[in-house]
Write an enzyme that holds these catalytic residues in place. Structure first.
Site, PDB file in Angstrom:
ATOM      1  N   PRO A   1      -5.701   1.023  18.111  1.00 49.98           N
ATOM      2  CA  PRO A   1      -5.299   0.486  16.798  1.00 49.98           C
ATOM      3  C   PRO A   1      -5.338   1.495  15.649  1.00 49.98           C
ATOM      4  O   PRO A   1      -4.972   1.146  14.525  1.00 49.98           O
ATOM      5  CB  PRO A   1      -6.303  -0.651  16.557  1.00 49.98           C
ATOM      6  CG  PRO A   1      -7.449  -0.367  17.455  1.00 49.98           C
ATOM      7  CD  PRO A   1      -6.939   0.427  18.605  1.00 49.98           C
TER       8      PRO A   1
ATOM      9  N   LYS B   1      -0.197   0.479  14.921  1.00 48.43           N
ATOM     10  CA  LYS B   1       1.153   0.452  15.507  1.00 48.43           C
ATOM     11  C   LYS B   1       1.392  -0.691  16.494  1.00 48.43           C
ATOM     12  O   LYS B   1       2.533  -0.924  16.893  1.00 48.43           O
ATOM     13  CB  LYS B   1       1.439   1.786  16.225  1.00 48.43           C
ATOM     14  CG  LYS B   1       1.608   2.949  15.278  1.00 48.43           C
ATOM     15  CD  LYS B   1       2.959   2.914  14.598  1.00 48.43           C
ATOM     16  CE  LYS B   1       3.034   3.777  13.366  1.00 48.43           C
ATOM     17  NZ  LYS B   1       2.860   3.095  12.093  1.00 48.43           N
TER      18      LYS B   1
ATOM     19  N   TYR C   1       3.343   6.797   9.799  1.00 48.79           N
ATOM     20  CA  TYR C   1       2.502   5.658   9.422  1.00 48.79           C
ATOM     21  C   TYR C   1       3.351   4.516   8.833  1.00 48.79           C
ATOM     22  O   TYR C   1       3.127   3.346   9.163  1.00 48.79           O
ATOM     23  CB  TYR C   1       1.417   6.081   8.415  1.00 48.79           C
ATOM     24  CG  TYR C   1       0.310   5.070   8.317  1.00 48.79           C
ATOM     25  CD1 TYR C   1      -0.819   5.163   9.125  1.00 48.79           C
ATOM     26  CD2 TYR C   1       0.399   3.985   7.442  1.00 48.79           C
ATOM     27  CE1 TYR C   1      -1.829   4.213   9.062  1.00 48.79           C
ATOM     28  CE2 TYR C   1      -0.595   3.032   7.368  1.00 48.79           C
ATOM     29  CZ  TYR C   1      -1.708   3.151   8.178  1.00 48.79           C
ATOM     30  OH  TYR C   1      -2.700   2.203   8.119  1.00 48.79           O
TER      31      TYR C   1
ATOM     32  N   HIS D   1       0.857  -1.191   0.000  1.00 49.19           N
ATOM     33  CA  HIS D   1       0.000   0.000   0.000  1.00 49.19           C
ATOM     34  C   HIS D   1       0.887   1.233   0.000  1.00 49.19           C
ATOM     35  O   HIS D   1       1.672   1.436   0.911  1.00 49.19           O
ATOM     36  CB  HIS D   1      -0.918   0.005   1.225  1.00 49.19           C
ATOM     37  CG  HIS D   1      -2.129  -0.856   1.035  1.00 49.19           C
ATOM     38  ND1 HIS D   1      -3.324  -0.607   1.655  1.00 49.19           N
ATOM     39  CD2 HIS D   1      -2.332  -1.950   0.268  1.00 49.19           C
ATOM     40  CE1 HIS D   1      -4.211  -1.530   1.285  1.00 49.19           C
ATOM     41  NE2 HIS D   1      -3.627  -2.355   0.457  1.00 49.19           N
TER      42      HIS D   1
HETATM   43  C1  LIG Z   1      -8.890  -6.948  19.204  1.00 49.46           C
HETATM   44  C2  LIG Z   1      -7.530  -6.409  18.815  1.00 49.46           C
HETATM   45  C3  LIG Z   1      -7.366  -5.795  17.564  1.00 49.46           C
HETATM   46  C4  LIG Z   1      -6.119  -5.313  17.193  1.00 49.46           C
HETATM   47  N1  LIG Z   1      -5.969  -4.700  15.972  1.00 49.46           N
HETATM   48  C5  LIG Z   1      -4.755  -4.227  15.624  1.00 49.46           C
HETATM   49  C6  LIG Z   1      -4.540  -3.586  14.386  1.00 49.46           C
HETATM   50  O1  LIG Z   1      -5.458  -3.424  13.584  1.00 49.46           O
HETATM   51  N2  LIG Z   1      -3.281  -3.137  14.095  1.00 49.46           N
HETATM   52  C7  LIG Z   1      -2.224  -3.309  14.959  1.00 49.46           C
HETATM   53  O2  LIG Z   1      -1.078  -2.951  14.654  1.00 49.46           O
HETATM   54  N3  LIG Z   1      -2.400  -3.918  16.129  1.00 49.46           N
HETATM   55  C8  LIG Z   1      -3.625  -4.375  16.473  1.00 49.46           C
HETATM   56  N4  LIG Z   1      -3.785  -4.974  17.652  1.00 49.46           N
HETATM   57  C9  LIG Z   1      -2.626  -5.109  18.488  1.00 49.46           C
HETATM   58  C10 LIG Z   1      -1.773  -6.300  18.054  1.00 49.46           C
HETATM   59  O3  LIG Z   1      -2.593  -7.387  17.775  1.00 49.46           O
HETATM   60  C11 LIG Z   1      -0.825  -6.591  19.194  1.00 49.46           C
HETATM   61  O4  LIG Z   1      -0.008  -5.459  19.380  1.00 49.46           O
HETATM   62  C12 LIG Z   1       0.031  -7.825  18.961  1.00 49.46           C
HETATM   63  O5  LIG Z   1      -0.757  -8.987  19.016  1.00 49.46           O
HETATM   64  C13 LIG Z   1       1.129  -7.912  20.026  1.00 49.46           C
HETATM   65  O6  LIG Z   1       1.757  -9.146  19.953  1.00 49.46           O
HETATM   66  P1  LIG Z   1       2.349  -9.809  21.260  1.00 49.46           P
HETATM   67  O7  LIG Z   1       2.962 -11.092  20.796  1.00 49.46           O
HETATM   68  O8  LIG Z   1       3.176  -8.832  21.974  1.00 49.46           O
HETATM   69  O9  LIG Z   1       1.099 -10.088  22.210  1.00 49.46           O
HETATM   70  P2  LIG Z   1      -0.117 -11.091  21.992  1.00 49.46           P
HETATM   71  O10 LIG Z   1      -0.515 -11.155  20.573  1.00 49.46           O
HETATM   72  O11 LIG Z   1      -1.145 -10.685  22.995  1.00 49.46           O
HETATM   73  O12 LIG Z   1       0.469 -12.499  22.385  1.00 49.46           O
HETATM   74  C14 LIG Z   1       0.756 -12.842  23.727  1.00 49.46           C
HETATM   75  C15 LIG Z   1       0.657 -14.343  23.889  1.00 49.46           C
HETATM   76  O13 LIG Z   1       1.010 -14.687  25.221  1.00 49.46           O
HETATM   77  C16 LIG Z   1       0.115 -15.673  25.690  1.00 49.46           C
HETATM   78  N5  LIG Z   1       0.077 -15.585  27.158  1.00 49.46           N
HETATM   79  C17 LIG Z   1      -0.566 -14.679  27.920  1.00 49.46           C
HETATM   80  N6  LIG Z   1      -0.358 -14.922  29.231  1.00 49.46           N
HETATM   81  C18 LIG Z   1       0.441 -16.006  29.283  1.00 49.46           C
HETATM   82  C19 LIG Z   1       1.007 -16.735  30.335  1.00 49.46           C
HETATM   83  N7  LIG Z   1       0.780 -16.400  31.627  1.00 49.46           N
HETATM   84  N8  LIG Z   1       1.773 -17.803  30.058  1.00 49.46           N
HETATM   85  C20 LIG Z   1       2.019 -18.152  28.764  1.00 49.46           C
HETATM   86  N9  LIG Z   1       1.497 -17.501  27.704  1.00 49.46           N
HETATM   87  C21 LIG Z   1       0.731 -16.435  27.965  1.00 49.46           C
HETATM   88  C22 LIG Z   1      -1.209 -15.335  25.032  1.00 49.46           C
HETATM   89  O14 LIG Z   1      -2.072 -16.452  24.965  1.00 49.46           O
HETATM   90  C23 LIG Z   1      -0.740 -14.867  23.657  1.00 49.46           C
HETATM   91  O15 LIG Z   1      -0.712 -15.912  22.708  1.00 49.46           O
HETATM   92  C24 LIG Z   1      -5.022  -5.452  18.068  1.00 49.46           C
HETATM   93  C25 LIG Z   1      -5.197  -6.069  19.310  1.00 49.46           C
HETATM   94  C26 LIG Z   1      -6.428  -6.523  19.697  1.00 49.46           C
HETATM   95  C27 LIG Z   1      -6.605  -7.167  21.065  1.00 49.46           C
END
Ligand SMILES: Cc1cc2nc3c(=O)[nH]c(=O)nc-3n(C[C@H](O)[C@H](O)[C@H](O)COP(=O)(O)OP(=O)(O)OC[C@H]3O[C@@H](n4cnc5c(N)ncnc54)[C@H](O)[C@@H]3O)c2cc1C
Length: 411
Positions: A314, A318, A406, A94
């Site tokens: 969101p 980011k 962005y 994009h």
């Molecule tokens: C509904 C929603 C919509 C979103 N939309 C966007 C978007 O459009 N654009 C964007 O950039 N970002 C978006 N985000 C944010 C983006 O999805 C997150 O920033 C991203 O998933 C971060 O990745 P992460 O691996 O840090 O955390 P997570 O994806 O939350 O992964 C963490 C993992 O740790 C596991 N976990 C938790 N506690 C424990 C524990 N005690 N022991 C072992 N495992 C554990 C969980 O099950 C999970 O699988 C959105 C988030 C949500 C909730």
């Protein structure tokens, strides 16, 4: 680094193959979301061992519909991790985005202003590619892990205890990466006396719908209107992701598909509303909006990555991208440590990661504030939003600043 392993059949784990239980590794990664998997894969490419502990099943993690816009920094990291083939084939470049207010609409040209673009490729697909890569290299991924406790993170001999199917285990390690999202255990392991938290909770949420319909436009449309914010987004040429601003206490189940489509049409320009192809939703959910940062992002040998340390609304896409920049800094710090014995990179991790995190927080807060309707907003506040949108529309300098943020600030 010495490493002892023993193998046993562990029926509680979702993989049907023989699973190794690990008693010592170099890096324990708590959380098998995108941050944890990407870090584990990058470390593997450099011969650094890790064990990923995930609370849920793989299917559950893959079922979460979340981010879809990838910055250049993340796509480069995925290439470095050797997991970018499908993204390079199926992702959509994009070069700009549309912003509308009422029936007015203008485009910000990312390529013209920055020389860069973003890639539309779903978080679910990124996570699937990472899981496949980790499984191909027999990476240590444990699912259904309960009661993770991070122990002695501020000592030279940290370890992690956990349970699977009621059986307790312990892994000794050099470092722990807390990649367990906002509700995980890693952040809470850092004592209150050391930690500061900064938070803004927005007085609205996003109701999101995924539908097997062609997107209304080739590029994203960020829309504001008297009825509130809307986003027209997509995953591929027949999979659309739409959002509308809603009240935080609403229940997605109370929104029929017809009601959702009608509300979306009210919030986007008439020409786009007429062109919108609607269909049954295949997923519908409400996400609250929050800005949150914890400082520092490291304590002893524990490092927080991604949503475990910070959350953004969101609006600026980011969340996943900022998680990726954390992984970049931590990966390079660990690599430097294991390859040279120098700890400068890991010592500076929190400082480096936070410097970029706060800029992403600022952009997400600014873009959210510009486009949403707030319950306590005055007529003056709304005039200010419109004035700022018209400034953005007319000023190449303002467009450049927006585009620069962005597509992603450099690491
Ligand atoms: C509904 C929603 C919509 C979103 N939309 C966007 C978007 O459009 N654009 C964007 O950039 N970002 C978006 N985000 C944010 C983006 O999805 C997150 O920033 C991203 O998933 C971060 O990745 P992460 O691996 O840090 O955390 P997570 O994806 O939350 O992964 C963490 C993992 O740790 C596991 N976990 C938790 N506690 C424990 C524990 N005690 N022991 C072992 N495992 C554990 C969980 O099950 C999970 O699988 C959105 C988030 C949500 C909730």
């Amino acid at each position: 680094m010495s490493k002892r392993r023993f193998a046993l059949d562990h029926k509680a784990i979702t993989l049907s193959v023989k699973v190794e239980m690990f008693v010592k590794t170099q890096v324990v990664i708590v959380g098998g979301g995108p941050s944890g998997l990407l870090l584990s894969q990058l470390l593997h490419m450099r011969g650094i061992d890790s064990v990923v502990l995930e609370r849920r099943t793989k299917d559950y993690v893959l079922g979460r519909i979340r981010a879809g816009v990838l910055e250049r920094g993340l796509t480069d990291l995925l290439r470095e991790a050797g997991v970018a083939d499908r993204m390079d084939r199926e992702g959509f470049p994009h070069h700009g985005t549309l912003i509308s207010y009422g029936d007015e609409m203008f485009r910000i040209n990312f390529s013209e202003h920055t020389g860069h673009m973003v890639t539309v490729y779903g978080q679910t697909e990124v996570t699937r590619d990472l899981y496949e890569a980790r499984e191909r290299s027999c990476g240590a991924l444990l699912f259904n892990v309960d009661h993770v406790v991070i122990q002695d993170a501020d000592s030279d001999a940290p370890h992690v205890t956990y349970e699977i199917a009621g059986v307790s285990h312990r892994i000794d390690c050099d470092f722990i990466a807390g990649c367990d999202g906002f509700h995980g255990v890693s952040r809470a392991t850092i004592p209150y006396r050391v930690r500061s938290e900064y938070e803004k909770v927005y007085p609205f949420g996003w109701l999101g719908v995924l539908s097997e319909t062609p997107p209304v436009n080739d590029e994203l449309i960020y829309a504001t209107s008297p009825a509130g914010f809307a986003l027209c987004s997509m995953r591929n040429s027949n999979l659309s992701r739409y959002y509308i601003q809603c009240s935080v206490d609403e229940d997605a189940a109370n929104w029929s598909d017809d009601a959702f489509w009608a509300e979306l049409k009210r919030r986007i320009p008439a020409a786009q509303a007429d062109a919108l192809v609607t269909g049954p939703s295949i997923e519908k959910s409400i996400a609250p909006l929050r800005s949150f940062v914890t400082e520092p992002m490291q304590w002893g040998r524990l490092f927080l990555c991604g949503d475990a340390a910070h959350i953004v609304p969101p609006t600026g896409a980011k969340g996943l991208n900022t998680a990726a920049s954390d992984v970049h800094y931590l990966y390079h710090g660990l690599r430097q440590f294991y390859e040279t014995g120098i700890s400068d990179g890991i010592d500076a991790y929190s400082h480096k990661a936070l410097a970029r995190v706060w800029k992403a927080e600022r952009f997400s807060w600014w873009f959210s504030s510009l486009l949403h309707r707030y319950p306590d907003q005055t007529a003056f506040d709304i005039k200010m939003q419109i004035a700022e949108l018209e400034f953005l529309r007319s000023s190449p300098a303002a467009q450049k600043a927006m585009a620069e943020n962005y597509v992603g600030l450099p690491y």
